[in-house]
Design an enzyme around this catalytic site. Structure first.
Site, PDB file in Angstrom:
ATOM      1  N   ASP A  11     -49.755  -4.190  43.283  1.00  0.00           N
ATOM      2  CA  ASP A  11     -50.284  -3.020  43.985  1.00  0.00           C
ATOM      3  C   ASP A  11     -51.133  -2.218  43.004  1.00  0.00           C
ATOM      4  O   ASP A  11     -50.638  -1.727  41.989  1.00  0.00           O
ATOM      5  CB  ASP A  11     -49.114  -2.173  44.498  1.00  0.00           C
ATOM      6  CG  ASP A  11     -49.554  -1.111  45.487  1.00  0.00           C
ATOM      7  OD1 ASP A  11     -50.750  -1.063  45.819  1.00  0.00           O
ATOM      8  OD2 ASP A  11     -48.693  -0.323  45.922  1.00  0.00           O
ATOM      9  N   ASP A 105     -56.060  -3.453  48.155  1.00  0.00           N
ATOM     10  CA  ASP A 105     -55.438  -3.105  46.873  1.00  0.00           C
ATOM     11  C   ASP A 105     -54.042  -3.667  46.655  1.00  0.00           C
ATOM     12  O   ASP A 105     -53.381  -3.305  45.679  1.00  0.00           O
ATOM     13  CB  ASP A 105     -55.401  -1.587  46.711  1.00  0.00           C
ATOM     14  CG  ASP A 105     -54.581  -0.900  47.799  1.00  0.00           C
ATOM     15  OD1 ASP A 105     -54.361  -1.521  48.850  1.00  0.00           O
ATOM     16  OD2 ASP A 105     -54.168   0.248  47.582  1.00  0.00           O
ATOM     17  N   GLU A 106     -53.554  -4.546  47.533  1.00  0.00           N
ATOM     18  CA  GLU A 106     -52.238  -5.122  47.285  1.00  0.00           C
ATOM     19  C   GLU A 106     -52.119  -6.515  47.884  1.00  0.00           C
ATOM     20  O   GLU A 106     -52.799  -6.854  48.851  1.00  0.00           O
ATOM     21  CB  GLU A 106     -51.126  -4.219  47.828  1.00  0.00           C
ATOM     22  CG  GLU A 106     -51.146  -4.010  49.328  1.00  0.00           C
ATOM     23  CD  GLU A 106     -49.950  -3.214  49.818  1.00  0.00           C
ATOM     24  OE1 GLU A 106     -48.826  -3.460  49.333  1.00  0.00           O
ATOM     25  OE2 GLU A 106     -50.145  -2.350  50.700  1.00  0.00           O
TER      26      GLU A 106
END
Length: 359
Positions: A11, A105-106
């Site tokens: 993350d 983003d993860e």
């Protein structure tokens, strides 16, 4: 004996805000929020400096200003964020092809078997974090465990720039002390209901039997029962099937007339079709979302027997839905449209309309 899976959840730390601080030295060390600064703006991501004041994602901009008067609002640059996200994923693919992105983003990675043939998932997570920093100049937090649930929890445990490992031996004690509000998949409403039932931590949840949880939480009770026992058999899926495509807009001034609504539908239909064509996600169900000035929200859907492939189809179906929704004399602050019930192959032969369903 079944092999213990090795799952990593990566993350990125305050992703949008961190990109802006990287690219703009004048923002470094200052509280910034990526999002809209207007009276109806919303925070997409806040820097860690802003989070100290209680500013967080999905917060109204006016509230963010009240909490942190010196906050700096920055317009989002999604083209840049997507480019950085591609760089991060290239790092992932150096280790495994079993990568399941959840957003820009993860992502989850299954490194049980990996390309460098490194036995330790912890070492792989350390290397990935280092390479992300080298390539992008940004930090990421990592969670390492034997299933997706625990890996996700672990990645959030020591943010920013953290690395947390939860082994099978450590899992029971870790979950026992975990507040239910921190369990991924349990939202504020459910957590509040659990608190009313005397369920505050994992050990409390574990004390309930399956049927009692089902009685109070429906099918989700099975999910909660398993999580309390660190049981999560979900696989890392690199081929997640898109379920819907949508667009929406929050307006600085309320839409006061039905004619104004139809005018906005024209614009949203154009944007939606571009997204549909880009993702090849053609569907048979069109949904309209409307949020009124009093924040009450409705969604209405219509399913047709053909694939929705043109702007005119989107407009006509959306207008029909709105007509039946009876929104006269109601001011509207948000309007959205989307398609679902997607064709997994692509555009097929359009059929003659034989039925439709208004939900």
């Amino acid at each position: 004996m079944q092999e213990v899976r090795k799952i990593i959840h990566i993350d990125m730390d305050a992703f949008y805000a961190s990109v802006e601080q990287r690219d703009h030295p004048e923002y470094r060390g200052k509280p910034i929020a990526v999002g809209g600064a207007g009276k109806r703006g919303v925070v997409a991501t806040a820097s860690y400096e802003a989070r100290k004041f209680g500013v967080h994602s999905a917060m109204a901009s006016v509230l963010a200003y009240r909490k942190c008067p010196e906050i700096i609002f920055v317009k989002p640059r999604f083209d840049v964020y997507k480019q950085v996200s591609r760089q991060v994923r290239e790092v992932f693919f150096e280790y495994t092809d079993l990568v399941e992105p959840l957003s820009l983003d993860e992502a989850y990675l299954d490194v049980t078997e990996n390309k460098p043939q490194v036995k330790s998932a912890t070492i792989i997570a350390q290397e990935i974090k280092q390479k992300i920093k080298q390539v992008t100049g940004l930090t990421a937090s990592a969670g390492v465990s034997f299933n997706k649930f625990l890996a996700k929890i672990a990645s959030d445990y020591q943010k920013p720039d953290g690395l947390t490992v939860i082994t099978p031996k450590e899992a029971p004690a870790f979950i026992d002390q975990l507040p239910v509000s921190k369990i991924h998949g349990i939202g504020k409403v459910t957590a509040h209901k659990m608190h009313e039932l005397g369920i505050f931590e994992g050990k409390d949840l574990k004390s309930w039997d399956r049927f009692a949880l089902i009685r109070h939480f429906g099918k989700s009770g099975i999910f909660y029962y398993n999580l309390a026992r660190a049981e999560d058999e979900r696989k890392v899926n690199p081929h997640r099937i898109r379920k819907s495509v949508s667009v929406e807009n929050t307006y600085t001034e309320d839409i006061q007339t039905k004619q104004g609504v139809y005018l906005q539908v024209e614009q949203l239909a154009e944007l939606l079709l571009k997204r549909i064509e880009k993702s090849h996600a053609y569907g048979r169900t069109l949904t309209v979302k409307i949020k009124f000035d009093d924040f009450k929200q409705i969604t209405r859907s219509k399913t047709v027997a053909y694939l929705i492939t043109s702007e005119s189809q989107i407009r006509e179906i959306a207008k029909e839905i709105i007509e039946q929704a009876q929104i006269e004399d109601k001011a509207i602050r948000l309007l959205g449209i989307g398609v679902s019930n997607l064709d997994p192959v692509g555009v097929g032969v359009q059929l003659t309309l034989f039925s439709s369903v208004i939900e």
